[in-house]
Structure formats: structure tokens, C-alpha cells
Design an enzyme around this catalytic site. Structure first.
Site, PDB file in Angstrom:
ATOM      1  N   ASP A  12      37.382  48.315  43.131  1.00  0.00           N
ATOM      2  CA  ASP A  12      36.381  48.554  42.095  1.00  0.00           C
ATOM      3  C   ASP A  12      36.951  48.292  40.700  1.00  0.00           C
ATOM      4  OD1 ASP A  12      33.896  49.901  40.955  1.00  0.00           O
ATOM      5  OD2 ASP A  12      35.495  51.179  40.170  1.00  0.00           O
ATOM      6  N   GLU A  39      35.858  43.319  42.783  1.00  0.00           N
ATOM      7  CA  GLU A  39      34.619  43.469  42.019  1.00  0.00           C
ATOM      8  C   GLU A  39      34.926  43.029  40.594  1.00  0.00           C
ATOM      9  OE1 GLU A  39      31.508  46.601  40.109  1.00  0.00           O
ATOM     10  OE2 GLU A  39      33.638  46.955  40.225  1.00  0.00           O
TER      11      GLU A  39
END
Length: 668
Positions: A360, A415
Site C-alpha cells: 500500500d 499500489e
């Protein structure tokens, strides 16, 4: 005519630009493969050279000082609290800013200073507590513990070990408690890991919202009720969100407080292991949403201010704070931070059996500006130079190196919204080492938001989903349009979007409304923090049609492998007719987005001749379509050039319909 002599200044500039390129290629010969794939990166070859050198230098330093990254990444075997073979207890912490460190808990009636740690070099502290005379367990499984820190200012701080494996919150308590997790019969994995998927069909999942009831669902519930659905839908991967412990539920799992602890709000560590193991038994690969881009500001039950200073695990001052996320930022150049994060990666791979990670917030990690206020245009100058956080990039390369060294079939996904070049190229070629990058712009195009915005289906059909989704009532124009476009949008994203496909749980059947976690702003309501799977189980509701289409779309990809095939060539993109057509994996995809126009004998180009048959039709009855196509029809591609293709065929393509045609003359 004699050739004119070259301009001296131009020749000098050319020589200057070629020399750094030659030096970079001499240092890392495999860089040539990256530059062959993208020649526009040649001016930045020295940047790739420097990044690779930094990675190698750090890796070599780990080898010289720690015996290699394999040993370095096993920090959880010594740090934290561990029961010894003799029944004693060994404890170790890194607290460079502390004046004293102690262990307390239920086992000593919370005497804060009875068990002092011994100070070691480099800010480390250790403690050995000998066993009881009767050899009984010194710190029983399930008992509460705390690390006591005496700061340099003399303040006494009660902390949870950064290496704690299990933390819980009792009743209305604000803070979490550290629970010593040492079960007598730990879970034993029964099933081997699945083979690496040829094409990723990811079901993004959140355990807590996986029930239709207004409460936090459990690992057990997910294992028994959701895993069979995922398998039936044809997804071969699960991406587990919000697993790493986070004190604030509404953060969606992105404000981590205990990095080595599986969230206790869903159950026990052993129940999470059973979930992963059961998924493996179904042939499903399991990814963890890995949050190493930042950490919660909590100090009572988080990493922040662990040793009484703000610079223990994080940067000091403004550099250590993320202004938008209100969280702390890791000091990736710190030796012990590297040990902590790399060990954390290994812990989830080995203790829980995860098969890889979605990292993330990679954009925030890559740049000193964290992507805040940046509109990345794609100009390569945006990805190099002083704005790049090369400490973080080195950590990313080390993390990917570790994952793939331990388990070559593991998968890592970045991401990243910036589009950093070479992020998914091998490290030896100058890349970041990821296997995939999450293409965030595509879901943003369809307004497929997760939190706080309406689902795609609700954007398309809105309030009519409350009243007009029954099969006993006629189609309204809004519901008809929404159902047909929902299927088409998902298929074109699946087939044309890239090398993998990700669906957030519930969106496969057009989940209504939106997703919102309990918080003060909604009176702590769970009404929107749930997934109403019962809607698709109701045979009288139209949700079943979208669910059926999603399942058959995935099953067809499993058979034809378009995700792992070369990228498609779009042969038709007709703005007036609203037709999009392309070939991929030997299939011909046709989309008619026109709201009213259907086309008879519409000519489409193909690369090979042969007989084509319909293999997926969004207009079929089982998908809530209008049944305007005869699936017994044969379509013949003949040598008639069209749209720069040597062959073409004629099709009937109704409005708001997506078709997949397969050349049955080719080997499957």
C-alpha cells in the site's frame, strides 16, 4: 557530394551522454533489457545505476554485519518475548532513546521495575527470566504484558512491544492490550501452497464487513461462508485487507498499530491461519495488504514514541509526519527499521502462509513529496532526481528481493499512482522488483470508489435499486441500462485493463449503496459496513444476473487466459457507433455501448480466418439480457481486409451488449 563534417559541440554532447550510458551498462549489463523495452529511459541510465548500487551496497552491508538477509529478516525469532526450551523467558527490544527498559504484566502482579532489561550496543536491550523451580510456564498463554520504558526525561511509559503477536481491546477500553500468544496446540497447516497463477483474478476482501449483519464478521465466518463464494465465482486470488492490527476500525486497516499482530477483532491468529489454509485447499492464492508506507500516530498501543522519542522508528520532525494521512513515516535508512520491516514481511509469509503482498501507498514511499499535490503527467523528469526518496526505494528493492528469494512463486503488487518507470522490472535490470502495479486510474475512471462513495451499480441505478430489482416487475429504463452497462464495464476492464483483474467484494453482483465504517459522523453505524450477499442468493432479485455474468467471465478467462496473453490491439473504436472491438488470446471482443442502435452485418477485422462462435454474451437470459442473439450462429472470417486486418467477419451486435467470439478452428 561530400558529407559535411559533424558539429564539434554536438559531437562533444553526444560523447558526454554516451559515456554515462556505457558506464551504467558496464556496471549492470542487464540494464540493456530495460532500455531496449523503453529507449526513452536511456538518458536516465546513471540514475538506475546509482539505485542499483545503493541496493547492492545495503545488501552487502547486511551480509557483512548480520550474516545475510536470511538471518537479518528473522528478527521476530529474538525480538519481543519468547519462551525458552528450559521454561525461562527471553526478551529483547530496540529502544535507543530509553534510559531503562522493564517487563511487567499479569505474571508479576504488574510490578513495573521487577524485571529490568540489560543494555546492549546499538540501542538494544535484553532480558532473561529463569524458569520457575517447578518448571511451570512463567508467562501463561493469554496473559497481559507491557514493556516499561524510562525515558531520558525520567518519564515512565507503558508500551506494547513492536513485535507483539496478538493484541486485543476489552470492552469500551480505548487502548489495546498486549496478550502473550503462546498456544499449547498452534495451528498446523494441512495444505500446500497453490501454484503461481497464470493470470491474476483477485477478490479484494475485508473480513470485518463480509457478513450481511450489522456487526464485525469473523475469520471463521469468512472461511465458512465467503471462501466458497469466491471459489464458485472463479477468482484464483484473495487480497486480504485490514489484517495487520489497527486500532481505528474506520481507517480501513491503513493506520497500523501492531505490525506483527493479526487483527483480533475478527478472531485469533490460529483462525486466520485456518482461513489461509482453507483457501489454499481450494487452489486460491492469498495476498496480504502490506502497509509499510506509514504507521499510526498512536503511542499507547502503537510504534509512535516507543522509547520516548519521536525518532525511534520514524523520521524526526516534519519529515516524519504525513500531513494528509495524519500518520508517521518510517526512517527507511535506519538499520533497525530495515530489520523490523523485512522481518515483518517474512513473518506474514512464514507464520501465516501468505503467498504475496499488495504494498500500500507505494507512491508516498517513492517521493519526498509523497505525491501530495502532484499531477503526474508521465514526463520522465518527474520520476528521477532529488524528489525521489532513494532510501525508501532501496527498501522496496530489498523487500522484493527478500520475498522472491524466500518463495520464488510469491507475488508482489505495487499500489502506485505515479507510474514510476521500471517499478515492475527485475532488480537486476534496474527495476523495483514488483510483479504487478495496481492501475488505479482504471477504477477511478468508472468511479468505483471503496469508502465514502457510491458503488458503480448504485451510480448507474441509484434509488431504483431499492424498488425495481425484482424479477417479478418489468425492467425500468434505469435498471435495464444499469444492469447492461455494469456487465460491459466489468468485461472491458477485465479484458483490456492489463495483466490482472481485481474486484472488491460484493461489486461482482452490483452491491447497492456505498461502503462506510462506523464512526462518529454516522453514529457508529454498521449499516454500510457489511456485504449483503443474501441479495444474490434471492432468486427473485436481479442481482443474481450480475453474479452469474461475473462467474462465467472469470471461468472463460481461466480457460482462455487472456490476462496472461499479450496486450490487445484495438481494431475498432468508433465514436459515432459506440463500438469497441479488439482481439486478445485468440478471442474477438465486441462492445456496443450505443444506448439504442443495434447493428446488423457489422464488419469487424480479424487477424486470422476461420469459424467463430459466441462464447460469452452479456445479452443472454441468465445474465438479465434480452436474448437477441442466436448462439447457434456461425461467423466466418474471410479474406476481406478491414481496419488494417487481412480478414473480417460480419456480426449482429445489439445495443448495450458485449460479445466474445472464439475462433473454433484454432486449437484451444
Amino acid at each position: 557530394m561530400a558529407a559535411s563534417a559533424g558539429h564539434p559541440a554536438r559531437e562533444a554532447r553526444s560523447q558526454c551522454s554516451e559515456e554515462p550510458l556505457a558506464a551504467a551498462l558496464a556496471d549492470m549489463p542487464e540494464l540493456a533489457r530495460l532500455l531496449e523495452a523503453d529507449p526513452y529511459l536511456k538518458p536516465f541510465a546513471p540514475e538506475f545505476q546509482r539505485r542499483y548500487k545503493r541496493f547492492n551496497q545495503t545488501l552487502n552491508n547486511i551480509g557483512e554485519n548480520e550474516g545475510g538477509i536470511d538471518k537479518f529478516s528473522r528478527g521476530y525469532e529474538s525480538f519481543g518475548v519468547h519462551r525458552c526450551a528450559d521454561g525461562g523467558l527471553y526478551c529483547k527490544e530496540w529502544a535507543p532513546g530509553a534510559e531503562g527498559v522493564f517487563l511487567t504484566g499479569d505474571f508479576n502482579d504488574w510490578n513495573p521495575f521487577a524485571y529490568p532489561y540489560k543494555k546492549l550496543d546499538f540501542g538494544k536491550w535484553e532480558l532473561y527470566i529463569p524458569p520457575k523451580q517447578n518448571r511451570s510456564v512463567l508467562v501463561p498463554h493469554g496473559s497481559k504484558l507491557k514493556v516499561v520504558i524510562r525515558s531520558k526525561s525520567g518519564e515512565i511509559l507503558y508500551r506494547i512491544s513492536p513485535w507483539a503477536k496478538y493484541v486485543t481491546r476489552d470492552g469500551d477500553n480505548v487502548n489495546y492490550d498486549w496478550i502473550h500468544w503462546d498456544p499449547e496446540h498452534p495451528y498446523k497447516f494441512k495444505h500446500s501452497k497453490p501454484k503461481k497463477p497464470r493470470g491474476l483474478r483477485i477478490y479484494e476482501s475485508h473480513v470485518g464487513i463480509s457478513s450481511y449483519e450489522g456487526k464485525i464478521a469473523s475469520y471463521k465466518h469468512f472461511t465458512c461462508n465467503v471462501l466458497p463464494r469466491i471459489k464458485d465465482l472463479g477468482y484464483n486470488c484473495i487480497q486480504m485487507m485490514a489484517i495487520m492490527e489497527h486500532a481505528y476500525y474506520a481507517s480501513f486497516g491503513y493506520q497500523i498499530t501492531s505490525f506483527f499482530a493479526a487483527s483480533s477483532r475478527y478472531g485469533t491468529p490460529e483462525e486466520l491461519k485456518e482461513l489461509v489454509d482453507t483457501a489454499h485447499s481450494m487452489g486460491i492464492t492469498v495476498f496480504l495488504d502490506m502497509v509499510h508506507s506509514h504507521a499510526s500516530k498512536n503511542s499507547e498501543d502503537g510504534l509512535n514514541m516507543f522509547d520516548g522519542t519521536e525518532s525511534c522508528y520514524f523520521h524526526y520532525g516534519p519529515k516524519g509526519n504525513h500531513n494528509l494521512w495524519d500518520s508517521r513515516l518510517f526512517a527507511y535508512s535506519s538499520w533497525e527499521v530495515l530489520r523490523f520491516l523485512l522481518s515483518n514481511i517474512r513473518w506474514w509469509l512464514e507464520e501465516y502462509g501468505f503467498d504475496g503482498f499488495r504494498f500500500d501507498g507505494v507512491t508516498s514511499m517513492l517521493y519526498h513529496h509523497h505525491g501530495i499535490g502532484q499531477n503526474f503527467s508521465g514526463g520522465y523528469h518527474e520520476y528521477f532526481g532529488l524528489q525521489v526518496d532513494e532510501d525508501a526505494l532501496t527498501y522496496i528493492m530489498l523487500a522484493n528481493h527478500l520475498v522472491h528469494a524466500l518463495y520464488p512463486d510469491s507475488i508482489t503488487i505495487a499500489e502506485d499512482v505515479s507510474g514510476m518507470p521500471a517499478l515492475c522490472f527485475p532488480i537486476s535490470q534496474g527495476g523495483g522488483g514488483f510483479d504487478y502495479r495496481l492501475a488505479m486510474a482504471i477504477p477511478d475512471k468508472w468511479i468505483q470508489a471503496l469508502v465514502g462513495d457510491k458503488s458503480l451499480a448504485f451510480w448507474l441505478m441509484d434509488a431504483e435499486m431499492y424498488t425495481n430489482m425484482s424479477v417479478l416487475t418489468p425492467f425500468t429504463p434505469v435498471i435495464d441500462r444499469g444492469i447492461q452497462l455494469h456487465k460491459m464495464i466489468r468485461l472491458i476492464t477485465h479484458a483490456l485493463g492489463g495483466e490482472g483483474y481485481l474486484n472488491f467484494m460484493g461489486n461482482e453482483f452490483g452491491h447497492p449503496e456505498w461502503l462506510d465504517f462506523p464512526r462518529k459522523g454516522n453514529n457508529e453505524s454498521y449499516h454500510y459496513a457489511r456485504r449483503q450477499f443474501h441479495l444474490t442468493d434471492d432468486d427473485l432479485l436481479r442481482y443474481k444476473f450480475l453474479n452469474n455474468f461475473d462467474r462465467d467471465m472469470n471461468k472463460l478467462e481461466e480457460r482462455c487466459h487472456w490476462l496472461s496473453a499479450p496486450q490487445a490491439h484495438v481494431s475498432e473504436e468508433h465514436e459515432t457507433n459506440k463500438i469497441i472491438a479488439f482481439e486478445r488470446a485468440g478471442l474477438l471482443f465486441v462492445f456496443n455501448f450505443h444506448p439504442s442502435n443495434s447493428y446488423t452485418d457489422y464488419r469487424l477485422g480479424t487477424t486470422v480466418p476461420g469459424k467463430y462462435k459466441i462464447v460469452l454474451d452479456s445479452d443472454a437470459a441468465e445474465y438479465g439480457g434480452h436474448q437477441r442473439l442466436d448462439h447457434n450462429t456461425d461467423f466466418f472470417s474471410k479474406p476481406f481486409e478491414h481496419n488494417n486486418h487481412p480478414y473480417s467477419l460480419l456480426v449482429y451486435i445489439p445495443n448495450r451488449v458485449a460479445l466474445i467470439l472464439q475462433n473454433v478452428d484454432l486449437p484451444n
